[in-house]
Motif scaffolding. Sequence first.
Motif, PDB file in Angstrom:
ATOM      1  N   ASN A 213      85.417 -55.271  19.323  1.00 29.47           N
ATOM      2  CA  ASN A 213      84.907 -54.808  18.332  1.00 29.47           C
ATOM      3  C   ASN A 213      85.888 -53.950  17.538  1.00 29.47           C
ATOM      4  OD1 ASN A 213      81.704 -54.748  18.715  1.00 29.47           O
ATOM      5  ND2 ASN A 213      82.617 -54.593  20.695  1.00 29.47           N
TER       6      ASN A 213
ATOM      7  N   SER B 268      82.428 -55.369   7.631  1.00 27.49           N
ATOM      8  CA  SER B 268      81.342 -56.406   8.216  1.00 27.49           C
ATOM      9  C   SER B 268      80.669 -55.815   9.372  1.00 27.49           C
ATOM     10  CB  SER B 268      82.209 -57.557   8.182  1.00 27.49           C
ATOM     11  OG  SER B 268      83.165 -57.641   9.185  1.00 27.49           O
ATOM     12  N   TYR B 269      80.860 -54.731   9.935  1.00 24.23           N
ATOM     13  CA  TYR B 269      80.164 -54.539  11.151  1.00 24.23           C
ATOM     14  C   TYR B 269      78.832 -54.560  11.198  1.00 24.23           C
ATOM     15  CZ  TYR B 269      79.650 -52.264  15.723  1.00 24.23           C
ATOM     16  OH  TYR B 269      79.241 -51.906  16.886  1.00 24.23           O
ATOM     17  N   SER B 270      78.010 -54.972  11.725  1.00 20.67           N
ATOM     18  CA  SER B 270      76.626 -55.260  11.713  1.00 20.67           C
ATOM     19  C   SER B 270      75.812 -54.246  12.277  1.00 20.67           C
ATOM     20  CB  SER B 270      75.812 -56.629  12.378  1.00 20.67           C
ATOM     21  OG  SER B 270      76.352 -56.383  13.861  1.00 20.67           O
ATOM     22  N   GLY B 271      76.348 -53.228  13.256  1.00 27.27           N
ATOM     23  CA  GLY B 271      75.871 -52.032  13.895  1.00 27.27           C
ATOM     24  C   GLY B 271      75.567 -52.302  15.409  1.00 27.27           C
ATOM     25  N   SER B 272      75.695 -53.833  15.847  1.00 29.19           N
ATOM     26  CA  SER B 272      75.412 -53.960  17.269  1.00 29.19           C
ATOM     27  C   SER B 272      76.854 -54.668  17.809  1.00 29.19           C
ATOM     28  CB  SER B 272      74.216 -55.079  17.281  1.00 29.19           C
ATOM     29  OG  SER B 272      74.908 -56.216  16.517  1.00 29.19           O
TER      30      SER B 272
ATOM     31  N   HIS C  89      79.879 -56.546  19.107  1.00 33.44           N
ATOM     32  CA  HIS C  89      80.127 -58.011  19.191  1.00 33.44           C
ATOM     33  C   HIS C  89      80.684 -58.268  20.605  1.00 33.44           C
ATOM     34  CE1 HIS C  89      80.033 -58.669  14.734  1.00 33.44           C
ATOM     35  NE2 HIS C  89      79.562 -57.349  14.879  1.00 33.44           N
TER      36      HIS C  89
ATOM     37  N   ASP D 218      85.262 -61.685  15.627  1.00 34.92           N
ATOM     38  CA  ASP D 218      84.515 -62.207  14.361  1.00 34.92           C
ATOM     39  C   ASP D 218      85.303 -61.395  13.270  1.00 34.92           C
ATOM     40  OD1 ASP D 218      82.936 -62.920  12.309  1.00 34.92           O
ATOM     41  OD2 ASP D 218      81.369 -61.406  12.560  1.00 34.92           O
TER      42      ASP D 218
END
Length: 271
Positions: A29, A36-40, A42, A46
């Motif tokens: 993470n 581009s971090y989605s909040g959940s 990884h 990515d």
Amino acid sequence: MSTGRVLRNATLTVLALLWLVPTWLLVVNALVPAESYSGSPHWLPDGFGLLDNMSEAWDRASLGPALGNSLLYSVVSAAAAAVTAAFAAFATVVMPVRRQALWFWVVYSGTLLPLQVFIRPLFLSYAQTSLYDTQTGLVLVYTAIAVPFAFFVLRNYALTMEREIVEAARMDGASWWRLFWQIHVPLTRSAMVAVFVFQFVAVWNDLMFGITMVTSRNIRPVMAALADLQGNYSNVGPPVVLAGALLVSLPTVVLFFSAQRFFVSSLRIHR
């Protein structure tokens, strides 16, 4: 291969994997670009934004001065604790001191109480003596809390040393001072290095005293700066905070691997 050995190896493998999961998540993470971090979380890499995230954490939390402060606190406190504990171990094991067991428990009792009980009396005494929010005050605190465990390790190591060495040196006319520096310290060098590494890591990772005994940004240790990054600059996102955590953990990793041979040798019984 016996069934017991298979079960033991399997258990150790599972425990090692469980221990590595948080480290894996931290690294993966921290690699994610902050934008581009989605909040959940990884689980797989990515992108590669580690250097940008570290740079952001470095600038936002002023990690440079904080790293310098923690280096000062860790080196001075760990070294002072190792030397003080070596003196105490020498006195309670080698020298003919009365009630050696009592002195052991007097010093070692410092590890029996949780550190939180010392916060209020330390705060009040520091406020009265102008040691609050100073580098000297933090060095004194870290040295004091590091001595009991260091003494425990060095005393137990000194107990394995041959008494004939001390007796021969005394018969040759060696003073206690010379006996300590020229015989005791060289023989316990590996244990002292191991103690230094242990206490360096403990002081480096401390957050409680770093946020309660210090308020100035130019004096705070690195863990307090990292906590400030997560609290006051939460808009930077988890990847930046994790990258900062990964960055500030590098000195302890480097130190441990650099002193690994001393650490391993100190675990062996001196013969």
